[in-house]
Design a protein around this motif. Structure first.
Motif, mmCIF file in Angstrom:
data_model
loop_
_atom_site.group_PDB
_atom_site.id
_atom_site.type_symbol
_atom_site.label_atom_id
_atom_site.label_comp_id
_atom_site.label_asym_id
_atom_site.label_seq_id
_atom_site.Cartn_x
_atom_site.Cartn_y
_atom_site.Cartn_z
ATOM 1 N N HIS A 111 -43.340 4.196 128.610
ATOM 2 C CA HIS A 111 -44.468 4.293 128.082
ATOM 3 C C HIS A 111 -45.772 3.463 128.807
ATOM 4 C CE1 HIS A 111 -43.365 0.979 125.559
ATOM 5 N NE2 HIS A 111 -44.733 0.489 125.841
ATOM 6 N N GLU A 112 -45.443 2.378 129.733
ATOM 7 C CA GLU A 112 -46.239 1.500 130.536
ATOM 8 C C GLU A 112 -46.140 1.905 131.739
ATOM 9 O OE1 GLU A 112 -44.880 -2.328 129.839
ATOM 10 O OE2 GLU A 112 -45.698 -2.432 127.943
ATOM 11 N N SER A 113 -45.573 2.982 132.019
ATOM 12 C CA SER A 113 -45.387 3.626 133.783
ATOM 13 C C SER A 113 -46.644 3.793 134.462
ATOM 14 C CB SER A 113 -44.250 4.715 133.790
ATOM 15 O OG SER A 113 -42.988 4.111 133.572
ATOM 16 N N VAL A 114 -46.598 3.461 135.497
ATOM 17 C CA VAL A 114 -47.562 3.800 136.385
ATOM 18 C C VAL A 114 -46.823 4.336 137.759
ATOM 19 C CG1 VAL A 114 -49.659 3.140 137.979
ATOM 20 C CG2 VAL A 114 -49.346 2.253 135.772
ATOM 21 N N TYR A 115 -47.072 5.656 138.127
ATOM 22 C CA TYR A 115 -46.470 6.159 139.219
ATOM 23 C C TYR A 115 -47.390 7.055 140.229
ATOM 24 C CZ TYR A 115 -47.384 10.925 137.123
ATOM 25 O OH TYR A 115 -47.674 12.108 136.632
ATOM 26 N N GLY A 116 -46.835 7.307 141.387
ATOM 27 C CA GLY A 116 -47.621 7.830 142.403
ATOM 28 C C GLY A 116 -47.020 8.235 143.813
ATOM 29 N N GLN A 117 -47.668 8.239 144.776
ATOM 30 C CA GLN A 117 -47.174 8.431 146.043
ATOM 31 C C GLN A 117 -48.090 7.743 147.145
ATOM 32 O OE1 GLN A 117 -47.543 12.815 147.916
ATOM 33 N NE2 GLN A 117 -45.404 12.629 146.822
#
Length: 382
Positions: A111-117
């Motif tokens: 629920h705190e995740s930050v994701y990307g590329q």
């Protein structure tokens, strides 16, 4: 009949002897060879690239590798290779100022995740012991609150950092830490993360940077700070407002270790880590002096933080280009341009790499993307 057979024979012979016109040479972009995203050398290169991306940041949190999304290599004979990497990444709980080893930093809970590329161009010359991040760009977003609440309605939600209750939670929890550790006092630099939740009342959970305070505990205010003082630690605190004006406060702080500069600056990664690459030429490494130059240039790039994707329920998901608009083109010339990297090498001669436009996904290897460390589709870019 015999005449017809003779004509047919000579016609067939003429066809067999005819030479097809010479084809056009392969364009330069075909020199970017797709590789397997699960190859051991590719994973090592991806780790080095991400390590250098993290080192280049002055604020925010370190990124960890979720999976290699795509990879191409451009081999350039005596100059080695340029790798064109597309990496799916996750934010960790380690602040970039902590300079922790990546292996010690874990991705945040769902629920705190930050994701990307990230897209990165990385240069390797094994015989000359050179590993160098040429350029990079990253785009990251927090995971969708709507998706989180669909599986965890009671999970904390992100809070506005400018909310007075957030600042109160930070100052109250830091005050508690200072009271419990009177030998040295700390003051607030900035709040870096905040979430809220209803517990027995409104609850706020915060992360914030602190620096040493010139004030003593007996002084009422510690607002006067040296302008050049740097953050020395990251604290996590919480403030829960209960009935009858009761407050429940928690706090923990982790202080950064001082990072002594290695001679050569960024080139420390260039010269010290090549021995860890699979299939490296050990003999050449032993007989070649490490590259060391005080003029190492920082890589060109940035990490862009975007708001969460909040598509209405039932709507189509955004394309990868819209969701994570990561571009990395040092050139748009299909034939490529040269980049002077003489500062990476000893000797007076010029050293130049050919850099090409970043390859598109249409030429991806069948073994890409690779397996992800976090399998939730909410944490993988489309």
């Amino acid at each position: 009949m015999a005449l017809l057979q003779l004509v047919a024979f000579f016609t067939l012979a003429a066809c067999c002897m005819a030479r097809s016109p010479p084809g056009k040479p392969f364009p330069d972009f075909l020199l970017q060879t797709p590789l397997s995203c699960n190859d051991s050398e590719v994973l090592a290169v991806a780790g080095f690239a991400l390590q250098n991306i993290n080192k280049d940041q002055k604020e925010g949190y370190m990124l960890s590798l979720s999976r290699v999304h795509d990879v191409h290599r451009h081999y350039q004979e005596e100059m080695g290779s340029v790798f064109y990497l597309t990496l799916d990444v996750l934010e960790t709980g380690c602040h970039v100022l902590s300079r922790k080893a990546q292996k010690d930093c874990r991705p945040r809970i769902l629920h705190e995740s930050v994701y990307g590329q990230c897209k990165a161009m990385f240069h390797i010359n094994k015989p000359r012991r050179v590993l160098y991040l040429l350029a990079y760009n990253c785009t990251v977003r927090p995971v969708s609150r709507r998706k989180i609440h669909s599986i965890c309605p009671d999970c904390p939600s992100p809070a506005d950092l400018s909310n007075p209750s957030v600042l109160e939670a930070a100052t109250e929890s830091l005050g508690k830490f200072n009271r419990e550790h009177p030998s040295k006092q700390y003051s607030l630099v900035k709040v870096t993360k905040a979430t809220s939740q209803w517990v027995v009342g409104p609850a706020y959970f915060v992360e914030y940077l602190v620096k040493e305070s010139p004030c003593s505990q007996s002084q009422a205010s510690c607002s006067l700070q040296p302008s050049d003082s740097e953050p020395v630690g990251l604290c996590q605190g919480s403030l829960v407002q209960a009935e009858r004006s009761k407050k429940f406060i928690t706090v923990t702080c982790e202080f950064f270790e001082s990072q002594a500069q290695v001679p050569g600056g960024e080139n420390s990664a260039v010269t010290q880590e090549s021995k860890k690459l699979p299939e490296a030429d050990e003999a050449s490494q032993k007989n070649t002096a490490p590259t060391s130059s005080p003029s190492i240039m920082a890589p060109r790039g940035s990490v862009q933080h975007l708001p969460e994707l909040n598509e209405p329920e039932g709507s189509e998901e955004k394309s990868p280009e819209e969701a994570f608009p990561v571009q990395l083109d040092l050139t748009t010339n299909p034939q490529g341009d040269t980049l002077d990297v003489s500062f990476l090498y000893l000797g007076p001669e010029e050293k130049k790499l050919v850099v090409l436009p970043f390859p598109g996904k249409e030429r991806r290897s069948a073994e890409c993307p690779g397996p992800a460390t976090e399998t939730s589709p909410m944490l993988l870019p489309p």
